[in-house]
Design a protein around this motif. Structure first.
Motif, mmCIF file in Angstrom:
data_model
loop_
_atom_site.group_PDB
_atom_site.id
_atom_site.type_symbol
_atom_site.label_atom_id
_atom_site.label_comp_id
_atom_site.label_asym_id
_atom_site.label_seq_id
_atom_site.Cartn_x
_atom_site.Cartn_y
_atom_site.Cartn_z
ATOM 1 N N MET A 15 23.973 13.205 -1.802
ATOM 2 C CA MET A 15 23.742 14.629 -1.920
ATOM 3 C C MET A 15 22.258 14.946 -1.911
ATOM 4 S SD MET A 15 26.325 16.853 -4.332
ATOM 5 C CE MET A 15 25.551 16.319 -5.781
ATOM 6 N N ASN A 18 20.991 14.445 1.599
ATOM 7 C CA ASN A 18 21.452 15.507 2.484
ATOM 8 C C ASN A 18 20.713 16.812 2.225
ATOM 9 O OD1 ASN A 18 23.242 13.816 3.732
ATOM 10 N ND2 ASN A 18 24.995 14.455 2.515
ATOM 11 N N ASP A 19 20.497 17.143 0.960
ATOM 12 C CA ASP A 19 19.764 18.368 0.635
ATOM 13 C C ASP A 19 18.348 18.318 1.188
ATOM 14 O OD1 ASP A 19 21.973 19.289 -0.685
ATOM 15 O OD2 ASP A 19 21.195 18.891 -2.697
#
Length: 77
Positions: A15, A18-19
């Protein structure tokens, strides 16, 4: 329990990666948009090469940092 913790850490790193990659993508959209290209219209070739180089370096740093964290956690756990 350890396996569940490992999966949660993997999900957190994915996460985070990806952010950060989404942020870099948006930064790329702004950097290649009209106002910035108009500012550097005299040296557009140098601007595009420099921007592309910085863009690739940022992506490489984010991906390698995430992989290093993942490997370090698996080695300790």
């Amino acid at each position: 329990m350890e396996d569940r913790r490992c999966k949660m850490e993997d999900a957190r790193w994915k996460m985070e990666k990806n952010d950060t990659l989404i942020f870099i993508f948006i930064l790329g959209l702004f950097g290649l948009n009209w106002p910035f290209l108009e500012i550097f219209h005299v040296n557009i070739t140098e601007y595009l090469f420099a921007f592309w180089l910085i863009f690739i370096i940022l992506i490489a740093l984010v991906v390698s940092r995430a992989e290093d964290k993942k490997d370090k956690f698996r080695a300790n756990g």
